[in-house]
Design an enzyme around this catalytic site. Structure first.
Site, PDB file in Angstrom:
ATOM      1  N   ARG A  19       0.777  -1.311  -0.091  1.00 36.54           N
ATOM      2  CA  ARG A  19       0.016   0.364  -0.262  1.00 36.54           C
ATOM      3  C   ARG A  19       0.533   0.699  -0.168  1.00 36.54           C
ATOM      4  O   ARG A  19       0.179   2.578  -0.424  1.00 36.54           O
ATOM      5  CB  ARG A  19      -1.201   0.048   1.101  1.00 36.54           C
ATOM      6  CG  ARG A  19      -2.444   1.236   0.948  1.00 36.54           C
ATOM      7  CD  ARG A  19      -3.143   0.864   2.547  1.00 36.54           C
ATOM      8  NE  ARG A  19      -4.131   1.711   2.138  1.00 36.54           N
ATOM      9  CZ  ARG A  19      -4.594   2.396   3.475  1.00 36.54           C
ATOM     10  NH1 ARG A  19      -3.812   2.570   4.418  1.00 36.54           N
ATOM     11  NH2 ARG A  19      -5.671   3.158   3.375  1.00 36.54           N
ATOM     12  N   ILE A  38      -7.838   6.959  -0.650  1.00 39.08           N
ATOM     13  CA  ILE A  38      -7.462   5.884  -0.723  1.00 39.08           C
ATOM     14  C   ILE A  38      -8.681   4.687   0.211  1.00 39.08           C
ATOM     15  O   ILE A  38      -8.323   5.758   1.675  1.00 39.08           O
ATOM     16  CB  ILE A  38      -6.338   5.619  -0.752  1.00 39.08           C
ATOM     17  CG1 ILE A  38      -5.406   3.794  -0.605  1.00 39.08           C
ATOM     18  CG2 ILE A  38      -5.342   6.248   1.016  1.00 39.08           C
ATOM     19  CD1 ILE A  38      -4.118   3.524  -0.445  1.00 39.08           C
ATOM     20  N   SER A  39      -9.394   3.534  -0.026  1.00 40.42           N
ATOM     21  CA  SER A  39     -10.145   3.459   0.822  1.00 40.42           C
ATOM     22  C   SER A  39      -9.415   1.968   2.374  1.00 40.42           C
ATOM     23  O   SER A  39      -8.152   2.545   2.086  1.00 40.42           O
ATOM     24  CB  SER A  39     -11.012   2.060   0.105  1.00 40.42           C
ATOM     25  OG  SER A  39     -11.809   2.857  -1.473  1.00 40.42           O
ATOM     26  N   GLN A  40     -10.627   2.124   2.665  1.00 38.83           N
ATOM     27  CA  GLN A  40     -10.148   1.547   3.992  1.00 38.83           C
ATOM     28  C   GLN A  40      -9.411  -0.130   3.731  1.00 38.83           C
ATOM     29  O   GLN A  40     -10.156  -0.371   3.070  1.00 38.83           O
ATOM     30  CB  GLN A  40     -10.739   1.575   4.892  1.00 38.83           C
ATOM     31  CG  GLN A  40     -10.446   1.077   6.933  1.00 38.83           C
ATOM     32  CD  GLN A  40     -11.944   1.293   7.440  1.00 38.83           C
ATOM     33  OE1 GLN A  40     -12.462   1.765   7.047  1.00 38.83           O
ATOM     34  NE2 GLN A  40     -11.933  -0.565   7.973  1.00 38.83           N
TER      35      GLN A  40
END
Ligand code: SAH
Length: 212
Positions: free
Chosen positions: A33, A59-61
């Protein structure tokens, strides 16, 4: 804590939040990530939390990325469409599981940036475009799988139409600023089957292109 320990904890958090699919976990282990998070928030790369990116987006979890990917049941021969490239993280995960990934975002700046990361990581089965994804990607349709990472009030008609029979679409639905539902839509021979997965919160799916 050093980086290796942080990554261990990252994978542990995914498992404890219900991401159990082995292929999804190994894709998330392989795609760091850190390549998709910049600047001030770098120190929080491996936290299970959404983080700000450019153009006012997020940016998503990670656990939500994992759960959405798991619900999509991607198969190795699949052609997948993602709406909402954002940082490119979700597309990179999908690229490990599918034959081909198309991803679109309404912000050119995000697409340019994500493309650079895809190139640096040699993820050559991803094609990213600047486009309003609420119309889908008619030139490449139909798709085996569609993943939408921005919330619409209802599943957009063009996306339903671009799903193959037997195909699966996962998307958040509901209004901005309220709790939305992550749903899974399966296209049957004569209609669609809808399953509710869990409550989520996403940025809205907006019409037209962004200004940046
Ligand atoms: N999947 C991303 C997170 C996306 S955030 C990641 O892994 O980082 C949601 C994204 O959807 C934002 O970048 C936003 O610009 C985009 N978006 C919103 N409405 C859109 C639309 N109509 N077409 C394409 N992209 C859209």
């Amino acid at each position: 804590m050093d980086n290796a320990q942080r990554k261990m904890q990252f994978l542990f958090a995914l498992r404890s939040k219900g991401v159990t699919d082995k292929r999804v976990l190994s894709a998330m282990e392989k795609i760091d990530r850190g390549h998709f998070v910049r600047g001030t928030f770098e120190s929080r790369t491996y936290d299970d939390t959404p983080l700000p990116i450019a153009c006012g987006q997020t940016i998503s979890q990670p656990s939500v990325v994992g759960l959405m990917t798991q619900a999509l049941k991607v198969e190795p021969r699949n052609k997948v469409l993602e709406i909402g490239t954002g940082s490119g993280y979700q597309a990179a995960i999908l690229s490990q599981l599918a034959r081909r990934v198309y991803t679109v975002d309404r912000f050119k700046r995000l697409v340019v940036h994500a493309n650079r990361v895809f190139q640096a990581l040699d993820l050559s089965n991803i094609t990213a475009f600047t486009a309003d994804g609420s119309h889908g990607l008619p030139e490449q349709a139909p798709f085996d799988r569609i993943l939408v990472t921005a919330a619409a009030e209802d599943p957009p008609g063009p996306l339903l139409a671009q799903l193959k029979i037997g195909g699966i679409m996962v998307l958040p639905v509901g209004q901005e600023q309220t709790v939305q539902s992550l749903i899974k839509v399966t296209r049957l021979e004569n209609g669609f089957d809808y399953d509710e997965i869990r409550p989520v919160r996403f940025v809205p799916l907006l019409e037209g292109l962004g200004k940046e």
